[in-house]
Design a protein around this motif. Structure first.
Motif, mmCIF file in Angstrom:
data_model
loop_
_atom_site.group_PDB
_atom_site.id
_atom_site.type_symbol
_atom_site.label_atom_id
_atom_site.label_comp_id
_atom_site.label_asym_id
_atom_site.label_seq_id
_atom_site.Cartn_x
_atom_site.Cartn_y
_atom_site.Cartn_z
ATOM 1 N N CYS A 1 0.880 -1.093 -0.194
ATOM 2 C CA CYS A 1 0.048 -0.108 -0.106
ATOM 3 C C CYS A 1 0.902 1.304 -0.244
ATOM 4 O O CYS A 1 0.462 2.119 -0.623
ATOM 5 C CB CYS A 1 -0.798 -0.018 1.270
ATOM 6 S SG CYS A 1 -2.217 -1.113 0.976
ATOM 7 N N CYS A 2 1.881 1.403 0.664
ATOM 8 C CA CYS A 2 2.786 2.400 0.929
ATOM 9 C C CYS A 2 4.051 2.154 1.573
ATOM 10 O O CYS A 2 4.124 1.241 2.329
ATOM 11 C CB CYS A 2 2.030 3.710 1.859
ATOM 12 S SG CYS A 2 1.456 3.136 3.386
ATOM 13 N N LEU A 3 4.960 3.123 1.261
ATOM 14 C CA LEU A 3 6.220 2.897 1.992
ATOM 15 C C LEU A 3 6.297 3.438 3.259
ATOM 16 O O LEU A 3 5.439 4.455 3.842
ATOM 17 C CB LEU A 3 7.326 3.632 1.111
ATOM 18 C CG LEU A 3 7.400 3.236 -0.328
ATOM 19 C CD1 LEU A 3 8.550 4.166 -0.884
ATOM 20 C CD2 LEU A 3 7.846 1.594 -0.400
ATOM 21 N N PRO A 4 7.015 2.825 4.473
ATOM 22 C CA PRO A 4 6.816 3.260 5.725
ATOM 23 C C PRO A 4 7.401 4.854 5.821
ATOM 24 O O PRO A 4 8.193 5.168 4.967
ATOM 25 C CB PRO A 4 7.725 2.321 6.424
ATOM 26 C CG PRO A 4 8.549 1.840 5.503
ATOM 27 C CD PRO A 4 7.996 1.720 4.272
ATOM 28 N N ASP A 5 6.895 5.489 6.952
ATOM 29 C CA ASP A 5 7.317 6.842 7.113
ATOM 30 C C ASP A 5 8.720 6.782 7.645
ATOM 31 O O ASP A 5 9.689 7.496 7.388
ATOM 32 C CB ASP A 5 6.272 7.562 8.069
ATOM 33 C CG ASP A 5 5.078 7.797 7.586
ATOM 34 O OD1 ASP A 5 4.994 8.128 6.261
ATOM 35 O OD2 ASP A 5 4.323 7.891 8.217
ATOM 36 N N ASN A 6 8.929 5.847 8.548
ATOM 37 C CA ASN A 6 10.367 5.784 9.082
ATOM 38 C C ASN A 6 10.994 4.446 8.667
ATOM 39 O O ASN A 6 10.346 3.311 8.574
ATOM 40 C CB ASN A 6 10.216 5.584 10.418
ATOM 41 C CG ASN A 6 9.541 6.983 11.136
ATOM 42 O OD1 ASN A 6 10.143 8.051 10.764
ATOM 43 N ND2 ASN A 6 8.552 6.969 11.729
ATOM 44 N N THR A 7 12.363 4.459 8.244
ATOM 45 C CA THR A 7 13.025 3.163 7.607
ATOM 46 C C THR A 7 14.015 2.713 8.699
ATOM 47 O O THR A 7 14.647 1.655 8.425
ATOM 48 C CB THR A 7 13.473 3.517 6.269
ATOM 49 O OG1 THR A 7 14.354 4.780 6.321
ATOM 50 C CG2 THR A 7 12.165 3.862 5.401
#
Length: 122
Positions: A11-17
């Motif tokens: 769905c989407c990439l994480p805000d924090n990686t």
């Protein structure tokens, strides 16, 4: 010749990686890489409460593949927590969804939530 890997819908990439111990100075080269598709299985199963079957439909892959990805992700999370290693989320064989999946309209797709929060696509 091996079969080509199927792209996993995310769905989407994480805000924090990057995640890790608070006392880390960032110079520690001993880190764990969690792929974006492993992150997505953790998000869908543990946070959103989907079954492995529902997760497989959302990600457009077989349930057995979800089970394998989920098990690998849990091992990486445990290693990071127990051994104090830095966890980085990056890479993998994935494609971002377009918000039209079976569960996208039911609050389980973070793509719509990010658009609502920021007024733009996340």
């Amino acid at each position: 010749m091996p079969r080509p890997r199927k792209w996993r819908r995310v769905c989407c990439l994480p805000d924090n990686t990057d995640f890790g111990p608070l006392n880390s100075n960032g110079e520690n080269k001993d880190f764990i890489i969690m792929t974006v598709d492993e992150y997505e299985t953790i998000r869908l199963i543990d946070l959103e409460g989907l079954t492995q079957e529902e997760c497989s439909i959302q990600m457009n892959i077989a349930r057995t593949t979800v089970q394998r990805i989920y098990n690998e992700a849990r091992i990486k999370l445990a290693d990071s927590l127990v051994n104090g290693r830095i966890l980085k989320i990056e890479g993998g064989d994935y494609e971002l969804c377009h918000g039209a999946g079976k569960y996208c309209g039911r609050g389980r797709c973070c793509r719509g939530r990010r658009e609502d929060r920021s007024g733009k696509e996340g």
